[in-house]
Structure formats: structure tokens, C-alpha cells
Motif scaffolding. Sequence first.
Motif, PDB file in Angstrom:
ATOM      1  N   GLN A 210      27.659  15.726   6.285  1.00 37.61           N
ATOM      2  CA  GLN A 210      28.576  15.017   5.466  1.00 37.61           C
ATOM      3  C   GLN A 210      29.406  15.725   4.574  1.00 37.61           C
ATOM      4  OE1 GLN A 210      25.961  12.339   3.533  1.00 37.61           O
ATOM      5  NE2 GLN A 210      25.765  10.804   5.120  1.00 37.61           N
ATOM      6  N   MET A 234      29.319  16.507  11.843  1.00 37.23           N
ATOM      7  CA  MET A 234      29.201  14.923  12.321  1.00 37.23           C
ATOM      8  C   MET A 234      29.460  14.826  13.453  1.00 37.23           C
ATOM      9  SD  MET A 234      31.407  11.997  10.394  1.00 37.23           S
ATOM     10  CE  MET A 234      30.736  12.535   8.591  1.00 37.23           C
ATOM     11  N   ARG A 241      23.512  12.298  19.812  1.00 33.36           N
ATOM     12  CA  ARG A 241      22.715  11.179  20.014  1.00 33.36           C
ATOM     13  C   ARG A 241      23.307  10.310  21.300  1.00 33.36           C
ATOM     14  NH1 ARG A 241      23.620   9.683  14.600  1.00 33.36           N
ATOM     15  NH2 ARG A 241      22.606  11.705  14.149  1.00 33.36           N
TER      16      ARG A 241
ATOM     17  N   LYS B  14      23.383   4.487   9.231  1.00 31.21           N
ATOM     18  CA  LYS B  14      24.136   5.615   9.221  1.00 31.21           C
ATOM     19  C   LYS B  14      25.479   5.348   9.535  1.00 31.21           C
ATOM     20  CE  LYS B  14      20.802   9.443   9.913  1.00 31.21           C
ATOM     21  NZ  LYS B  14      19.867  10.069  10.995  1.00 31.21           N
ATOM     22  N   ALA B  17      27.241   4.500   6.434  1.00 26.39           N
ATOM     23  CA  ALA B  17      27.308   5.811   5.458  1.00 26.39           C
ATOM     24  C   ALA B  17      28.614   6.713   6.110  1.00 26.39           C
ATOM     25  CB  ALA B  17      26.101   6.565   5.679  1.00 26.39           C
ATOM     26  N   ARG B  18      28.542   6.732   7.212  1.00 23.93           N
ATOM     27  CA  ARG B  18      29.740   7.337   8.015  1.00 23.93           C
ATOM     28  C   ARG B  18      31.070   6.794   7.612  1.00 23.93           C
ATOM     29  NH1 ARG B  18      27.652   7.816  12.633  1.00 23.93           N
ATOM     30  NH2 ARG B  18      26.153   9.592  11.955  1.00 23.93           N
ATOM     31  N   HIS B  21      32.116   7.030   3.929  1.00 26.94           N
ATOM     32  CA  HIS B  21      32.575   8.415   3.554  1.00 26.94           C
ATOM     33  C   HIS B  21      34.001   8.832   4.184  1.00 26.94           C
ATOM     34  CE1 HIS B  21      31.517  12.372   1.850  1.00 26.94           C
ATOM     35  NE2 HIS B  21      32.175  12.873   2.951  1.00 26.94           N
TER      36      HIS B  21
END
Lengths: 251, 310
Positions: A210, A234, A241, B14, B17-18, B21
Motif C-alpha cells: 500500500q 501490489m 494470488r 482486501k 481496501a485496494r 486507496h
Amino acid sequence: MKSQIPVVLLACGSFNPITNMHLRLFEVARDHLHQTGIYQVIQGIISPVSDHYRKKDLVASHHRVAMARLALQTSDWIRVDPWESEQAQWMETVKVLRHHHQELLRSSPPMEAQNAGKAPTAPAAVPELKLLCGADILKTFHTPNLWKDVHIREIVEKFGLVCVSRAGHDPKEYILDLPILRQYQHNIYLAQEPVQNEISATYIRRALSQGQSVKYLLPDAVIAYIKHHRLYTMDSSWKDRSSQRSKGNTS
Amino acid sequence: MFRSFCGIQNLDSKGGARAFHLDQRLQILTMDKSEKTDVVLLACGSFNPITNMHLRLFELARDFMNGTGKYRVIKGIISPVGDAYKKKGLIPAHHRIIMAELATKNSNWVEVDTWESLQKEWVETAKVLRHHQEKLEASNCDHQQNSPVLERSGRKRKWTEQRQNSSQKKSLEATPKGVPKVKLLCGADLLESFGVPNLWKSEDITQIVADYGLICITRAGSDAQKFIYESDVLWKHQSNIYLVNEWITNDISSTKIRRALRRGQSIRYLVPDLVQEYIEKHNLYSSESEDRNAGIVLAPLQRNTAEAKP
């Protein structure tokens, strides 16, 4: 003065990445063993797990080894050993312990050759190899099928454990609740870390992805390495994943 | 509703959140640079010794303030308290200054200021804030006087004008953005110390939150929030109090460092290496050093109770 038993501390784990908290484990454990008056800690070994462990977000082992090496540049007693990370498949912890124990035996100076013809002096003791871990690892011994029973026995009987307690975990409970640990509790050393310092590598990875600062949580040299190689961004975590999903891996 | 941003990490998924942001980043990028307020973070304290936790406060505060999109943190200042503070166990200022300088050697934005520590008498925090704010205003004036070409560019340009005038981009960036604002950076313990009788003058507390602002790094936001709720003056100026959540329990207090040192325990990785080496080399902390100022009344308590007497 009674001579002290030399000890080598071995820490296994992902070190993904290494943090100041990992490094603290060694310092706290060493202080604790020295306080007993029985031991002299002569070496610390960090053994990053191999990529075959397949843990989520695990960056390539050569990076994790390099970062550990950078972190330990200024330590005069802890070193990183890449052996485990270089093996063709994932190694159980007990096998890593056996390997390093063999290495210690191999490198101990043979006394007979030095004292040819004379009465042998007391041989230098082979260092005892102990597994260093956070106390939460003791908890994982209770998880069914995570550890083989014979391995747990070998770890606590033949080697010994030094557990550094984290906030919220009562290590004595974990020992007394498991018969095999109870039996060898004399070989399990519980060190208290008075300074709560819960720098989890998970937090570090998230902060990095982040764009948040992780300065003072891990050594500057490691941060520089991470930035230079663009680890834990990121994009890289997305990539891991999605590739894991396609392989059908569980974390 | 006072600001208690819990950090981007607090959002549930998640993905959420991304996305949040990214939106914020877009907002920050499109915002005119001159619309942001420049901020200087000032941390007062004993720094006896400085630890990794103190240094983390700056990093957390900067990330947070920059993340709001309204501020740009340009500098961090560590201002160790003078010896006249008379706190128990406080070692001489010159050592504490040197350690802070060693600790910030590898920082490109946090520095140490010795003004407070060089004063003969103890200086109230509000005065230290004022000193640094005035210093910034003075140097900002100088800056403007030395660059006559900037005199006319006081007005803010419209968004569209800026985009079209890429050739004028250079002078736009040189446009004075207004004087940077000094804000007090602290942990929750300082906030809660406002409640200790005679430790702070009430007018100082008011001045700090009204004229400057507070950025408070807290472990459990709720205690600090409760404290603000229960104080009329803090409640009134809550928009000027920023609570930043520290997700990592980071309990590296100087007290514990000193205790570990007295017991021959390692402090490695709790303080910067250079600080640890300096402490060791000069044998700074011992039972003797911990007894310094024993039985002496802390300077603010002394001053505030003396002034209270008719």
C-alpha cells in the motif's frame, strides 16, 4: 568455574521478509539462556524455508536469503544458512535440525589429534543445537496433522526448544496440555520478551503493497533491497494470488 | 465528528481496501499541488533514549497526513527536552541530542533541533511550537523577498489554466504555498497527560489544539477518543486532532530500554544500531543514572503550582 554448555540457536521460518522482531527473538533467547548460567550461546542460524513450502505471498528464496544476509551484516553472532531453501523439496523442521547438528559435529575439532601421546584434556563440548521460535509455535504442536508426533518428540527430546513469548499467548499452558511436551518441559526454555513488538511480516507486506513506510521495523538495508527488486508490491501480490488460484493451491 | 481515520488497512475486504486507496491516489494526483498545506511534525519529549518507536511515530504520521490528500509533510523535528525538566533518570541533554542525531542520520526528512534543550529554564511545549512556527514564518518571508518573480503569483490559478500552461509549470511550482504549519506529534500518553493536574496550563492546551494541531499515534483508538470526548476544549477543536492507529503493538518505551540496560539485556533492534553502540560506549544508563533528579519536583509541576499560589 563450571564450564558452560555451548549452544547454537536455529530459527526456521518464511522470513518473508525478515523483520526486527525476528532478530529480537535471537537477542532475547540468548539473554535468557545466559541468565541460567548453564549455557553460552555461540551462534545463531536463520534458515529460511524453501519455495516448495508454497505459502501464500512467499517471494523467491534467493531474495529471502539475501534479505536475511543484509539484516545480519551487523551481527557478530547470527548468520543465515541457505541449505534448507536450496533443497529440492520442503523439509520438515526436524530434518533441518538434524542437518545442522551433523554440521556442528563435523566442524568440532577432534581432541585426540591435538594431544597425541599426552593425557587427553577435557574435550570441547559439541554445541547443543536448539530450535528457536515464538511461543505461538508451541500452540501449533496441538494442531492435528501439522507435525508428526515422532518429530515433536525428537525436537524436544534430542534438541530442545527456546520459545520467546508473544503477547496473548501463555506458553506454559501449551506445554502442560500436551503430554509429549510435558514430559520434556525441562528441555523447553521460555523466554519473556518484555517489549511488545509485534512486527509481523504479514503487516510489513501489506504496508509495502500500500506504499506505506516500514522504516524502523526492519533494517534499512533490507528495505532498500525490497525497493530495488520491487518485492511485495501490489502487483506482485496480485500475481501470486492469481497464479496460486490457477494451480489450485491452498495457502 | 472528529477525525479518527483508522487507516486504510481497517477496511473489510482486501479488494475494498485496494479500491479505496486507488481512488485516494487519483484524488491526490489530480489535486493542485498548491492547494495542499505543508506540514512540519514536531515531537517533544525526553528521548531518554530515542527508540525505534519514536522514529515510527514520524513515519506513521507522515503516511497518514499525506494520505488525507490535504497535507504534505515536509519535515519532522525531534526536540529533546532540556535538563531543567528535572525528570527522574533524565541524562544530560548533549547525550540525548547526539543519540537522536545518530538515529536520524539515515532519514532524509526527520532532524533534531537543539533550541529547546539549550534553554536555561524548562520551556512549555506551546512555546516550543510557537518558536518553530515563527521560525518557519521568518524563513518563508526571506524566501519571498529573495525571489521577486514570485511576488505576483499570490493568487491561485484555476485548474484549467494550469493544465494549459505547461510552460509556466516551473514558476507555478515555485509559487509560495503559504507558510508550513507546525503540528505536535505525540503518542496517546501525551494526550492523556493533559489530564494530569498542574502538568499543563489549560491555556497552553487550548493554544496547542486551536492554533497548531495534534497528531496522536494510538494503539487502541478508543481510549484516546474517549479522552477527547470527555474534554470540552479537546472536543471543541477535534477537527484539529488527528488520531492515527498503530496496528503493530509497538511497546518500545525508553523506560523499558533503560531497564533492560540495567539488567545487562540486549536492546539491539529496539533502537538504531548507532544509538545502541553509543550507549554502550559511554555506559550511559545505570542504576545511578536512573536516580538522577530523584525527589526533585518536575519543572512544569513546580512552575504551575507556584504560579497558582496567590
